[in-house]
Design a protein around this motif. Structure first.
Motif, PDB file in Angstrom:
ATOM      1  N   UNK A 136       0.849  -1.191   0.000  1.00 18.01           N
ATOM      2  CA  UNK A 136       0.000   0.000   0.000  1.00 18.01           C
ATOM      3  C   UNK A 136       0.883   1.238   0.000  1.00 18.01           C
ATOM      4  N   UNK A 137       0.468   2.258  -0.747  1.00 13.96           N
ATOM      5  CA  UNK A 137       1.237   3.507  -0.763  1.00 13.96           C
ATOM      6  C   UNK A 137       0.967   4.328   0.490  1.00 13.96           C
ATOM      7  N   UNK A 138      -0.174   4.066   1.173  1.00 14.79           N
ATOM      8  CA  UNK A 138      -0.520   4.763   2.415  1.00 14.79           C
ATOM      9  C   UNK A 138      -1.370   3.840   3.275  1.00 14.79           C
ATOM     10  N   UNK A 139      -1.445   4.111   4.587  1.00 12.86           N
ATOM     11  CA  UNK A 139      -2.235   3.245   5.475  1.00 12.86           C
ATOM     12  C   UNK A 139      -3.721   3.251   5.100  1.00 12.86           C
ATOM     13  N   UNK A 140      -4.346   2.101   5.246  1.00  6.16           N
ATOM     14  CA  UNK A 140      -5.746   1.916   4.879  1.00  6.16           C
ATOM     15  C   UNK A 140      -6.602   1.840   6.136  1.00  6.16           C
ATOM     16  N   UNK A 141      -7.706   2.588   6.129  1.00  9.50           N
ATOM     17  CA  UNK A 141      -8.664   2.559   7.234  1.00  9.50           C
ATOM     18  C   UNK A 141     -10.008   2.085   6.699  1.00  9.50           C
ATOM     19  N   UNK A 142     -10.687   1.241   7.453  1.00 11.68           N
ATOM     20  CA  UNK A 142     -12.047   0.824   7.116  1.00 11.68           C
ATOM     21  C   UNK A 142     -12.964   1.368   8.197  1.00 11.68           C
ATOM     22  N   UNK A 143     -13.886   2.242   7.805  1.00 10.77           N
ATOM     23  CA  UNK A 143     -14.843   2.807   8.754  1.00 10.77           C
ATOM     24  C   UNK A 143     -16.126   1.988   8.674  1.00 10.77           C
ATOM     25  N   UNK A 144     -16.122   0.853   9.345  1.00  6.08           N
ATOM     26  CA  UNK A 144     -17.290  -0.024   9.320  1.00  6.08           C
ATOM     27  C   UNK A 144     -17.292  -0.947  10.527  1.00  6.08           C
ATOM     28  N   UNK A 145     -18.484  -1.155  11.049  1.00  8.26           N
ATOM     29  CA  UNK A 145     -18.673  -2.065  12.168  1.00  8.26           C
ATOM     30  C   UNK A 145     -19.045  -3.455  11.662  1.00  8.26           C
ATOM     31  N   UNK A 146     -19.198  -3.588  10.354  1.00 13.14           N
ATOM     32  CA  UNK A 146     -19.667  -4.842   9.765  1.00 13.14           C
ATOM     33  C   UNK A 146     -18.589  -5.920   9.780  1.00 13.14           C
ATOM     34  N   UNK A 147     -18.853  -7.040  10.454  1.00  7.29           N
ATOM     35  CA  UNK A 147     -17.874  -8.132  10.435  1.00  7.29           C
ATOM     36  C   UNK A 147     -17.682  -8.684   9.028  1.00  7.29           C
ATOM     37  N   UNK A 148     -18.708  -8.594   8.195  1.00  8.33           N
ATOM     38  CA  UNK A 148     -18.608  -9.096   6.816  1.00  8.33           C
ATOM     39  C   UNK A 148     -17.665  -8.234   5.990  1.00  8.33           C
ATOM     40  N   UNK A 149     -17.760  -6.921   6.141  1.00  8.48           N
ATOM     41  CA  UNK A 149     -16.841  -6.039   5.397  1.00  8.48           C
ATOM     42  C   UNK A 149     -15.403  -6.245   5.856  1.00  8.48           C
ATOM     43  N   UNK A 150     -15.216  -6.401   7.159  1.00 10.88           N
ATOM     44  CA  UNK A 150     -13.866  -6.642   7.691  1.00 10.88           C
ATOM     45  C   UNK A 150     -13.296  -7.939   7.103  1.00 10.88           C
ATOM     46  N   UNK A 151     -14.135  -8.962   7.074  1.00 13.30           N
ATOM     47  CA  UNK A 151     -13.712 -10.269   6.553  1.00 13.30           C
ATOM     48  C   UNK A 151     -13.342 -10.180   5.069  1.00 13.30           C
ATOM     49  N   UNK A 152     -14.150  -9.459   4.294  1.00  8.39           N
ATOM     50  CA  UNK A 152     -13.884  -9.337   2.852  1.00  8.39           C
ATOM     51  C   UNK A 152     -12.592  -8.574   2.591  1.00  8.39           C
ATOM     52  N   UNK A 153     -12.379  -7.487   3.326  1.00  7.13           N
ATOM     53  CA  UNK A 153     -11.159  -6.701   3.130  1.00  7.13           C
ATOM     54  C   UNK A 153      -9.932  -7.498   3.575  1.00  7.13           C
TER      55      UNK A 153
END
Length: 193
Positions: free
Chosen positions: A3-20
């Motif tokens: 990654x060229x920069x740090x990645x943040x995921x603004x989500x409480x969804x366990x499914x989105x976390x799992x997919x990312x």
């Protein structure tokens, strides 16, 4: 992959976390309560994109060298948007209305930094078989889908027994169009091979 920069995921969804996580990209989760209201004049795809962008706005002041991903998934039966049900009765009505027909699942995604914002969406058509009252009751009682737009999760029991076919991305219905997201991150120079 880097990654060229740090990645943040603004989500409480366990499914989105799992997919990312499955994409193999390192990220940190940031969570804030953001009201999911939208102007009544907006239509389907505009609603999903507006909500994803609106969520990103709540974090804008905090971003430094980070890249923020926000998303919102809506379920549409024709032009009617089915949000998260408030209770058993609402969930039952939603699933009864989805039974024996097709609907669209639209996920809006926003990738933002302190100097830019890229907003897009993906749409998947989902076809449900005719669901019996017993199947709907069993699903709601055992899986408690009150945190899900349209009152169901495709990856759960109801998806296994009720969905005849889909047109489009399966992962989009789960909550994140990972193929489109990955492509965008490459095009924006955030993911480097």
């Amino acid at each position: 992959m880097n990654l060229s920069r740090p990645l943040l995921l603004a989500s409480n969804s366990p499914r989105r976390k799992e997919l990312l996580t499955s994409l193999g990209l390192p990220f940190e989760v940031r969570i804030k309560e953001v009201k999911e209201d939208f102007p009544a004049s907006l239509k389907r795809e505009q609603i999903a994109e507006f909500l994803a962008s609106h969520k990103a706005d709540a974090y804008q002041q905090e971003l430094q060298n980070d890249v923020l991903i926000t998303a919102d998934t809506i379920v549409c039966l024709g032009d009617k948007v089915l949000n998260k049900p408030a209770n058993y009765e609402e969930a039952y009505k939603m699933l009864r209305s989805l039974s024996g027909t097709f609907h669209d699942v639209i996920t809006g995604v926003c990738i933002s930094t302190n100097e830019m914002k890229s907003v897009f969406h993906d749409t998947t058509k989902v076809f449900f078989k005719e669901l019996s009252d017993a199947e709907i009751d069993y699903y709601i009682t055992n899986y408690k889908p009150l945190d899900k737009a349209g009152a169901y999760g495709i990856q759960e029991w109801i998806g296994m027994i009720g969905i005849e076919r889909i047109e489009g991305s399966y992962f989009n219905v789960v909550g994140l169009p990972v193929q489109k997201l990955y492509t965008q991150l490459i095009e924006l120079g955030i993911v480097i091979h």
